[in-house]
Design a protein around this motif. Structure first.
Motif, PDB file in Angstrom:
ATOM      1  N   ARG A 175       0.860  -1.194   0.000  1.00  0.00           N
ATOM      2  CA  ARG A 175       0.000   0.000   0.000  1.00  0.00           C
ATOM      3  C   ARG A 175       0.890   1.236   0.000  1.00  0.00           C
ATOM      4  O   ARG A 175       1.819   1.338   0.814  1.00  0.00           O
ATOM      5  N   SER A 177       0.873   5.550  -0.138  1.00  0.00           N
ATOM      6  CA  SER A 177       0.166   6.827  -0.025  1.00  0.00           C
ATOM      7  C   SER A 177       1.034   7.918  -0.665  1.00  0.00           C
ATOM      8  O   SER A 177       2.179   8.133  -0.241  1.00  0.00           O
ATOM      9  N   PRO A 189      -4.186  12.580  -0.068  1.00  0.00           N
ATOM     10  CA  PRO A 189      -3.219  11.716  -0.750  1.00  0.00           C
ATOM     11  C   PRO A 189      -3.939  10.709  -1.642  1.00  0.00           C
ATOM     12  O   PRO A 189      -5.097  10.345  -1.403  1.00  0.00           O
ATOM     13  N   LYS A 190      -3.234  10.247  -2.654  1.00  0.00           N
ATOM     14  CA  LYS A 190      -3.755   9.206  -3.533  1.00  0.00           C
ATOM     15  C   LYS A 190      -3.191   7.874  -3.064  1.00  0.00           C
ATOM     16  O   LYS A 190      -1.997   7.749  -2.796  1.00  0.00           O
ATOM     17  N   LEU A 191      -4.066   6.871  -2.956  1.00  0.00           N
ATOM     18  CA  LEU A 191      -3.664   5.580  -2.411  1.00  0.00           C
ATOM     19  C   LEU A 191      -3.573   4.540  -3.532  1.00  0.00           C
ATOM     20  O   LEU A 191      -4.452   4.452  -4.390  1.00  0.00           O
ATOM     21  N   GLU A 193      -2.708   0.299  -4.213  1.00  0.00           N
ATOM     22  CA  GLU A 193      -2.558  -1.028  -3.633  1.00  0.00           C
ATOM     23  C   GLU A 193      -2.258  -2.033  -4.737  1.00  0.00           C
ATOM     24  O   GLU A 193      -2.863  -1.972  -5.809  1.00  0.00           O
ATOM     25  N   ASN A 226       4.610   7.237   1.538  1.00  0.00           N
ATOM     26  CA  ASN A 226       4.591   6.312   2.670  1.00  0.00           C
ATOM     27  C   ASN A 226       4.140   4.934   2.191  1.00  0.00           C
ATOM     28  O   ASN A 226       3.126   4.811   1.492  1.00  0.00           O
ATOM     29  N   SER A 259       5.137   2.381   8.671  1.00  0.00           N
ATOM     30  CA  SER A 259       5.192   2.809   7.274  1.00  0.00           C
ATOM     31  C   SER A 259       6.640   3.173   6.959  1.00  0.00           C
ATOM     32  O   SER A 259       7.369   3.668   7.827  1.00  0.00           O
TER      33      SER A 259
END
Length: 383
Positions: A175, A177, A189-191, A193, A226, A259
């Motif tokens: 994951r 961020s 923030p854009k995540l 995965e 992160n 993280s």
């Protein structure tokens, strides 16, 4: 007199009605190509999935343009006339745009008009343009070069097992961020995965510049991202750990809410993430004990309290022929530890050390205590 007034009203209505109907109606279309301004290929690379909006009024177009804010998705008002999206090569077509003209340039048979355009793409923002179209035709009248306002970086991610410095074989959910803030935009923030086994690529996007000054001076954004990662399984047997880069310079497991912070630079960026097993397979132990065959030997590992209580299998000694001489030697054993595991989420080394002791029946074999390493697959011991 009343009859005369009625006639005048009717005549006036007819005259105005005739004026309103003195328009000629035309239709035409436009199309073209939208490319990346900084593309180095010849021809330049087309941009797919650009939303193209056509307006017949510059005022309506400009109003929608001015209402948009960078970092948001463009939502046009109802004032646009046509809409389409570019294909994989950056091409688009908008046909059947209708307009009316009181005094056509070529009489009632033909006319041309200006169409006002907006282009929107998440990575390129919102751009104004315009083109001239002629009636009864749809021609490629548009060629536009857009400059990206967002940067895309390919993260080349390797999941490394510190016990052997090889890529991990477990499925790891990564994951990431990625901040989307600029000096003038406060955005979430854009995540990202992605499930990775060993290695994989994750493409991330973020604002290309932090402010107007950086854009003018071509100082591109280098955001801090992160990263967290964990095994994706019902029964977890592998966890993230340090790689000698923590305060104690060891390989301790990371806490559950950890993280990892990385500063992203360049269009490709290599990232190594580290971990090790919490469920450790015992090495296979073979060897010899005395000269008698049929003796049952067992192996036990030391528990957390220092006692040898953890069962690691048992076997019997046997005879073995040496080479082609038909000479037999006795007291051999094999396979102890095979298929047995120890769970430990506290050890701080690259590998786990396992203290074992060997038994015949309930009696420990004198001097048989050994320390095994989880990174060594097999041992041959003489007890």
């Amino acid at each position: 007199m009343r009859k005369i007034l009625s006639i005048l009203v009717i005549l006036t209505a007819v005259i105005f009605s005739s004026c309103d109907n003195n328009y000629s109606v035309f239709n035409g279309g436009t199309g073209g190509l939208i490319v990346d301004a900084e593309s180095t290929s010849i021809p330049k690379r087309g941009i797919a999935n650009v939303d193209v909006y056509a307006y017949t009024s510059s005022g309506s177009r400009d109003s929608d343009f001015n209402n948009w804010r960078e970092g948001t998705v463009f939502s046009p008002s109802d004032s646009y006339y046509g809409h389409t999206s570019t294909d994989a090569n950056g091409s688009f077509v908008i046909s059947n745009i209708v307009w009316k003209e009181k005094k056509p340039d070529f009489g009632k048979d033909a006319d041309f008009t200006t169409i006002y355009l907006l282009y929107f793409h998440e990575n390129y923002g919102l751009t104004k343009d315009q083109t001239v179209i002629t009636s009864d035709s749809t021609s490629d009248t548009v060629y536009a070069e857009l400059t990206t306002i967002k940067k895309t970086t390919s993260l080349n991610i390797s999941i490394i097992d510190v016990s052997n410095s090889a890529q991990a074989t477990a499925d790891i959910l990564v994951r990431i961020s990625v901040p989307q803030n600029t000096d003038s935009l406060n955005a979430a923030p854009k995540l990202y995965e992605q499930l990775i086994n060993g290695s994989g690529i994750i493409n991330i996007t973020y604002p290309r510049w932090k402010n107007v000054s950086d854009r003018t001076n071509k100082i591109e954004n280098t955001p801090q991202i992160n990263i967290s990662y964990a095994q994706s399984a019902d029964n977890v047997h592998w966890k993230a750990c340090a790689n000698g880069d923590n305060a104690t310079s060891d390989y301790a497991f990371l806490p559950d809410n950890f993280s990892v912070t990385k500063t992203v630079q360049n269009n490709t960026f290599n990232i190594s993430l580290y971990g090790k097993a919490t469920r450790i397979a015992l090495p296979t132990v073979n060897g010899t004990y005395g000269t008698n065959d049929g003796v049952i030997i067992s192996m036990k590992a030391k528990d957390s309290e220092g006692n040898y209580t953890i069962d690691c299998g048992e076997t019997s000694t046997f005879a073995q022929t040496v080479g082609s001489s038909n000479i037999q030697t006795h007291g051999h054993f094999s396979g102890l530890g095979t298929g047995f595991f120890i769970t430990d989420s506290q050890y701080t080394g690259r590998y786990k050390t396992i203290d074992v002791e060997f038994y015949t029946g309930n009696s420990a074999i004198s001097g048989s205590q050994r320390t095994l390493r989880s990174d060594i697959p097999s041992y041959n011991l003489s007890l």
